[in-house]
Scaffold this active site. Structure first.
Site, short mmCIF file in Angstrom:
data_model
loop_
_atom_site.label_atom_id
_atom_site.label_comp_id
_atom_site.label_asym_id
_atom_site.label_seq_id
_atom_site.Cartn_x
_atom_site.Cartn_y
_atom_site.Cartn_z
N GLU A 95 -12.98 11.40 -9.38
CA GLU A 95 -12.49 10.04 -9.59
C GLU A 95 -12.63 9.70 -11.07
OE1 GLU A 95 -11.04 7.30 -8.01
OE2 GLU A 95 -11.26 6.49 -10.05
N ASN A 103 -7.35 0.85 -5.77
CA ASN A 103 -6.71 -0.37 -5.29
C ASN A 103 -7.11 -0.68 -3.85
OD1 ASN A 103 -5.28 -1.22 -7.49
ND2 ASN A 103 -3.34 -0.28 -6.87
N THR A 104 -7.55 0.35 -3.14
CA THR A 104 -7.96 0.14 -1.75
C THR A 104 -9.01 -0.97 -1.67
OG1 THR A 104 -7.56 2.46 -1.27
CG2 THR A 104 -8.93 1.27 0.30
N GLY A 110 -5.41 -6.40 5.80
CA GLY A 110 -5.86 -5.61 6.94
C GLY A 110 -5.05 -4.34 7.09
N VAL A 217 -8.79 13.97 -13.74
CA VAL A 217 -7.99 15.19 -13.64
C VAL A 217 -6.78 15.03 -14.56
CG1 VAL A 217 -6.61 16.64 -12.10
CG2 VAL A 217 -8.79 15.68 -11.31
N GLU A 316 -2.14 -12.31 2.44
CA GLU A 316 -1.22 -12.93 3.38
C GLU A 316 -1.94 -13.55 4.58
OE1 GLU A 316 1.25 -9.76 3.32
OE2 GLU A 316 3.07 -10.93 3.03
N ARG A 340 7.76 -10.16 1.73
CA ARG A 340 7.25 -10.46 0.39
C ARG A 340 8.37 -10.67 -0.63
NH1 ARG A 340 1.95 -6.46 0.22
NH2 ARG A 340 0.72 -7.84 1.52
N GLU A 473 -0.79 5.76 -1.96
CA GLU A 473 0.21 5.04 -2.75
C GLU A 473 0.98 5.97 -3.70
OE1 GLU A 473 -1.31 1.47 -4.62
OE2 GLU A 473 0.64 0.99 -5.50
N GLY A 486 -0.20 -5.02 4.96
CA GLY A 486 -1.02 -4.37 5.99
C GLY A 486 -0.59 -2.93 6.25
#
Ligand code: ADP
Length: 510
Positions: A95, A103-104, A110, A217, A316, A340, A473, A486
């Site tokens: 990491e 971002n998680t 949810g 990395v 939301e 959105r 992502e 979600g």
């Protein structure tokens, strides 16, 4: 730059908080891993270096070779690592930031899933087909249908898998673009991200999976067309080659890389971003070098409700639990739970391109994330609607009449003005009343590298690149032109699991 440093500090400090808060048995991950203390010293503060020390693998435990290398410790990366480990592999996670989470960590609403045991327990009638159709509709029919089918059909399993490792998402709500309560949250209704990350980190640590931070990395290496390892830059100074039988790229999106965004979407220049600073699209660049292709790179989700000064997303769930949006004239102007892109377009049509979320004490008690927004100083309060209007600087008579009309619509189950049909279980009538000022901000990059349902990275002729997998992502196609709120948490768990399993199968066969 200062903002970036501050963002890092917030990320690391919140990580410390969740680590401190997740010791259900009185045995925190931090305590359990005291021996694994990293020697990494970060300049930010004593507290920050303390967090790193207590939580991550020290550099002197680094090996030259692992079965599987996982790049990025967000939700997808940690999920992949757990599944690879469960298949008897020896994975490692690198990491680049000083803390896990990506971002998680910031995700709020949810995790969407259909036909789950929690929906059944609560008599919610949902189906994988409806989930498929609504996601496809939300994405304007442009989603990769094979990926989407795999996604919906494996969503309930993913909820069960999380439950099996102590991450229980049994509180259901609704977000934009869905007819059934499909968004699974932690039991107390709080934001999903911190809970999920703390649970995943706990599992990664208890399974003895090495997780190195400050480990960027910079390249994925290959020999004879087969991926065989990575180059990692530790602490921004020591570069090492680490070998592996398979590499899983879970580096997240490019929502914090303004150059990359404005090269494909010049119209978005100048918008704030809700992304953590590590979301710079590194994985995409590295994969393209190996012949991987991208899809939908110009499909960038702008989230309608972002607190602008701190670039902080207002989830939301606030609207899902009943909040409405009003303009500075105190009037509603859209179906707040439309997709959105549509809500964003409606806000952008207002004269000042900003609006207020307005809600009552009932919403505040149901959407726990509001406590966090309050701590951060975003929430305007009034004992009565008139008092709130005064604090907001909107006409009190108009706000009062807007709320009266809305409460009538809730009672009649019919929003004659804008056709809203969801998030209408409760009137907005319990004082005190609240508001949060919001405007749109860059939130999520739907585009990314192309993979198949085995999470194998593919080239332009559709062939997979041996040993190279990607999830989360960083991949593109699943969400099409518009992601439903979600669905990203579901994406990282469903395809993160698949990447762990498939990379393990591949690595074993070497
Ligand atoms: P996802 O939701 O797909 O899991 P996240 O944004 O939560 O994505 O996590 C991606 C993680 O990958 C982030 O923590 C980010 O800092 C990390 N990352 C990005 N680029 C690199 C890189 N080059 N090397 C190591 N980690 C990276």
């Amino acid at each position: 730059m200062r903002k970036n440093a501050a963002a890092t500090l917030i990320l690391v400090l919140s990580f410390m908080l969740i680590i401190a808060g997740c010791g259900g048995n009185g045995n925190t991950s931090a305590n359990q891993n005291q021996d694994n203390a990293t020697k990494a010293e970060k300049p930010e503060s004593e507290a920050v270096s303390g967090a790193s020390k207590a939580s991550y693998t020290p550099i002197d435990q680094l090996q030259d070779k692992y079965d599987i290398i996982i790049i990025g410790a967000g939700g997808a990366g940690m999920t992949a690592a757990l599944e690879a480990k469960a298949k008897g592999m020896n994975p490692v996670i690198f990491e680049k930031m000083p803390a896990a989470g990506g971002n998680t960590m910031k995700s709020s609403s949810g995790m969407n899933a259909s036909q789950t045991k929690f929906q059944k327990e609560q008599s919610i009638e949902d189906s994988n087909d409806l989930f498929f159709e609504e996601t496809l509709k939300g994405g304007h029919g442009t989603n990769d249908k094979e990926m989407l089918r795999y996604f919906v059909d494996n969503s309930a399993n993913a909820i069960d898998w999380l439950d099996s490792i102590g991450i229980r998402l049994n509180n259901l709500t609704i977000t934009g673009g869905m007819k059934e309560k499909r968004t699974h949250r932690p039991e107390d209704g709080s934001a999903v991200g911190q809970y999920l990350v703390s649970g995943l980190v706990k599992n990664v640590q208890s399974k003895g999976i090495p997780l190195f931070v400050n480990a960027k990395v910079t390249d994925i290496t290959e020999k004879d067309g087969k991926v065989n390892g990575v180059k990692v830059l530790f602490e921004e100074k020591d570069e090492k080659n680490i070998a592996a039988n398979a590499v899983v790229v879970t580096t997240g999106g490019y929502g914090a890389n303004m150059d990359m965004i404005s090269s494909v979407r010049p119209d978005l220049k100048g918008l704030v971003t809700t992304n953590q600073e590590g979301s710079t699209g590194d994985g995409i660049t590295m994969i393209e070098k190996l012949g991987g292709v991208t899809v939908d790179m110009d499909q960038i989700q702008v989230h309608p409700t972002v607190q602008q000064e701190k670039s902080y997303l207002i989830g939301e769930a606030v609207r899902g639990e009943g909040a409405i949006l009003v303009s500075k004239d105190g009037k509603r102007f859209t179906n707040e739970l439309d997709t959105r892109d549509n809500v964003t377009a409606a806000i952008n049509k207002l004269a000042d391109k900003a609006a207020y979320l307005v809600f009552d004490s009932g919403v505040k008690s149901r959407a726990k994330a509001i406590q966090q927004y309050e701590k951060m100083g975003f929430v305007i309060k009034g004992e009565t609607v008139e008092a709130l209007a005064k604090e907001m600087g909107v006409p009190a008579d108009q706000l009062k009449s807007t709320l009266d009309t809305w409460n009538g619509a809730v009672k009649d189950k019919k929003d004659a003005e804008f056709g809203r049909t969801t998030g209408m279980d409760n009137e907005l009538s319990a004082g005190p009343f609240y508001a949060i000022k919001i405007a749109p901000g860059i939130h999520y990059t739907m585009g990314g590298v192309k993979v198949n349902t085995n999470t194998e990275v593919v080239t332009k002729d559709g062939k997979s690149i041996p040993g190279l997998f990607a999830a989360g992502e960083v991949i593109g196609g699943l969400h099409g032109q518009n992601r439903i709120g979600g669905n990203s948490v579901a994406d990282i768990i469903i395809f993160g699991r698949q990447a762990g399993i498939k990379s393990a199968d591949f690595a074993k066969a070497q």
